[in-house]
Design an enzyme around this catalytic site. Structure first.
Site, PDB file in Angstrom:
ATOM      1  N   HIS A  16       9.644  -2.990  -3.541  1.00 38.43           N
ATOM      2  CA  HIS A  16       9.442  -3.921  -2.420  1.00 38.43           C
ATOM      3  C   HIS A  16       9.509  -5.353  -2.933  1.00 38.43           C
ATOM      4  O   HIS A  16       8.730  -5.719  -3.823  1.00 38.43           O
ATOM      5  CB  HIS A  16       8.079  -3.688  -1.775  1.00 38.43           C
ATOM      6  CG  HIS A  16       7.905  -2.302  -1.208  1.00 38.43           C
ATOM      7  ND1 HIS A  16       8.093  -2.020   0.123  1.00 38.43           N
ATOM      8  CD2 HIS A  16       7.585  -1.120  -1.801  1.00 38.43           C
ATOM      9  CE1 HIS A  16       7.878  -0.724   0.338  1.00 38.43           C
ATOM     10  NE2 HIS A  16       7.567  -0.156  -0.818  1.00 38.43           N
ATOM     11  N   GLY A 157       4.181   1.843   5.231  1.00 37.01           N
ATOM     12  CA  GLY A 157       2.897   1.654   5.905  1.00 37.01           C
ATOM     13  C   GLY A 157       2.116   2.953   5.982  1.00 37.01           C
ATOM     14  O   GLY A 157       2.178   3.775   5.069  1.00 37.01           O
ATOM     15  N   HIS A 184       9.076   6.527   3.247  1.00 38.91           N
ATOM     16  CA  HIS A 184       7.829   6.789   2.526  1.00 38.91           C
ATOM     17  C   HIS A 184       7.176   7.995   3.216  1.00 38.91           C
ATOM     18  O   HIS A 184       6.972   7.971   4.440  1.00 38.91           O
ATOM     19  CB  HIS A 184       6.852   5.623   2.669  1.00 38.91           C
ATOM     20  CG  HIS A 184       7.195   4.383   1.900  1.00 38.91           C
ATOM     21  ND1 HIS A 184       8.195   3.539   2.258  1.00 38.91           N
ATOM     22  CD2 HIS A 184       6.619   3.845   0.797  1.00 38.91           C
ATOM     23  CE1 HIS A 184       8.227   2.518   1.401  1.00 38.91           C
ATOM     24  NE2 HIS A 184       7.289   2.678   0.499  1.00 38.91           N
ATOM     25  N   GLU A 187       2.751  10.425   0.520  1.00 38.16           N
ATOM     26  CA  GLU A 187       2.182   9.543  -0.511  1.00 38.16           C
ATOM     27  C   GLU A 187       0.691   9.835  -0.637  1.00 38.16           C
ATOM     28  O   GLU A 187       0.245  10.304  -1.678  1.00 38.16           O
ATOM     29  CB  GLU A 187       2.453   8.076  -0.133  1.00 38.16           C
ATOM     30  CG  GLU A 187       1.926   7.060  -1.133  1.00 38.16           C
ATOM     31  CD  GLU A 187       2.267   5.624  -0.749  1.00 38.16           C
ATOM     32  OE1 GLU A 187       2.739   5.391   0.381  1.00 38.16           O
ATOM     33  OE2 GLU A 187       2.043   4.722  -1.597  1.00 38.16           O
TER      34      GLU A 187
HETATM   35  N1  HPA Z   1       3.628   2.866   0.837  1.00 32.66           N
HETATM   36  C1  HPA Z   1       3.528   2.465   2.103  1.00 32.66           C
HETATM   37  N2  HPA Z   1       3.721   1.207   2.452  1.00 32.66           N
HETATM   38  C2  HPA Z   1       4.047   0.327   1.508  1.00 32.66           C
HETATM   39  C3  HPA Z   1       4.162   0.686   0.190  1.00 32.66           C
HETATM   40  C4  HPA Z   1       3.960   2.022  -0.160  1.00 32.66           C
HETATM   41  O1  HPA Z   1       4.083   2.435  -1.322  1.00 32.66           O
HETATM   42  N3  HPA Z   1       4.471  -0.421  -0.519  1.00 32.66           N
HETATM   43  C5  HPA Z   1       4.559  -1.425   0.371  1.00 32.66           C
HETATM   44  N4  HPA Z   1       4.298  -0.982   1.602  1.00 32.66           N
HETATM   45 ZN    ZN Z   2       6.783   1.708  -1.350  1.00 32.32          ZN
END
Ligand code: HPA
Ligand code: ZN
Length: 309
Positions: A16, A157, A184, A187
């Site tokens: 990012h 997010g 994403h 996570e």
């Molecule tokens: N996950 C979700 N949102 C994010 C991330 C991430 O790793 N990095 C920046 N925004």
């Molecule tokens: Zn990310």
């Protein structure tokens, strides 16, 4: 290993731009802001606190020139680590949320990347919890800039506050425009969240570490050749993995899932790509041959070029 990891030609696919901005850069952009106050933005007790800080950092990027400056700084740092190819994620969803015009910001970063030793492509990210409408707008912004290196859209997010299924039409539209798709997912949550991202058509998964709890999903990722964009330090700092010993990188790799190593938000997590490779060797016993294969994955799974200027 020190020199090996540094020398290895590398690629980053999950990075990012805004998360590469450190307190020093913010201070340069706004010398009136006390450094201590800026440094305080870089402490997070958990994943949601990290997301809040990420938003606060993005808010401080006000002018297109601010975005240009941090792009130049990032590319200098990447070149110094022998990173040859990068797909930089831009939080376009946050730009819209700030009620800023995306066009001049993109023009500025695109210009800032010109002439860099690193080959650059862009991914425009929407924010899950902001909902479908702004995400569709992000997809349109991306579709219109494919001739300038935008290769994909993504969603980031909160997985909990913005389920992937909301974005079905957004991903279908992006695909029909010729964009690639990443997301994403998995996570801090569950294998189901990864499955949902796959239903959207995601060709790569950002993080995806929860997949380790689902044998069927591991098989699917392996057989469909869908890579996970892994960031070890990120997962530890946001607390989605409680300790280095518990990180599933080795298990995912041994299950035959394609792996790419990344920093995610290097300034916000205090890491570099070279250090992520060193960490993989030290903590999980990855050999030089294995790390070479992982580095090659960075190039292999890149969304690459298509008539870029
Ligand atoms: N996950 C979700 N949102 C994010 C991330 C991430 O790793 N990095 C920046 N925004
Ligand atoms: Zn990310």
């Amino acid at each position: 290993m020190e020199d090996f990891a540094a020398r290895l030609p590398k690629a980053e696919l999950h990075l990012h731009l805004e998360g590469s901005v450190d307190a020093g850069m913010l201070h340069e952009l706004d010398p009136a802001a006390p450094l201590e106050e800026l440094r305080a933005l870089y402490q997070y007790a958990d994943f949601n606190a990290f997301l809040k800080s990420f938003g606060a950092v993005v808010k401080r990027l006000e002018r297109p020139e601010d975005y240009a400056l941090v792009t130049r700084r990032l590319l200098e740092r990447l070149a110094a680590q022998n990173v040859r190819y990068v797909e930089i994620i831009i939080a376009a969803g946050v730009v819209l949320w700030k009620k800023q015009e995306f066009g001049p910001i993109f023009d500025a970063i695109h210009d800032a990347a010109r002439g860099s030793a690193v080959e650059v492509r862009w991914i425009l990210d929407a924010v899950r919890q902001f909902g479908v409408e702004p995400a569709m707008e992000v997809a349109h912004l991306a579709a219109a800039r494919q001739d300038r290196g935008v290769v994909a859209i993504g969603i980031g997010g909160s997985e909990e506050r913005g389920p992937a299924e909301w974005f079905k039409d957004v991903y279908a539209f992006a695909k029909s425009e010729g964009l690639h798709l990443t997301a994403h997912a998995g996570e801090g949550t569950s294998p189901e969240s990864v499955w949902e991202a796959l239903v959207l058509g995601a060709e790569r998964i950002g993080h995806g570490i929860a997949a380790v709890r689902d044998q069927g999903l591991l098989r699917h990722l392996r057989e469909r050749d869908i890579p996970l964009e892994i960031s070890i330090t990120s997962n530890l700092v946001t607390g989605v993995v409680k300790s280095l010993e518990e990180h599933p990188l080795r298990a995912l790799y041994d299950a035959g899932v394609p792996i790419v190593l990344n920093t995610d938000d290097p300034a916000m997590f205090g890491c570099t790509l070279t250090d992520e490779y060193r960490l993989a060797a030290k903590a999980f016993g990855f050999t030089e041959a294995e790390l070479t294969g992982i580095a090659e994955n960075g190039f292999r799974y890149g969304f690459g070029r298509k008539g870029v200027t």
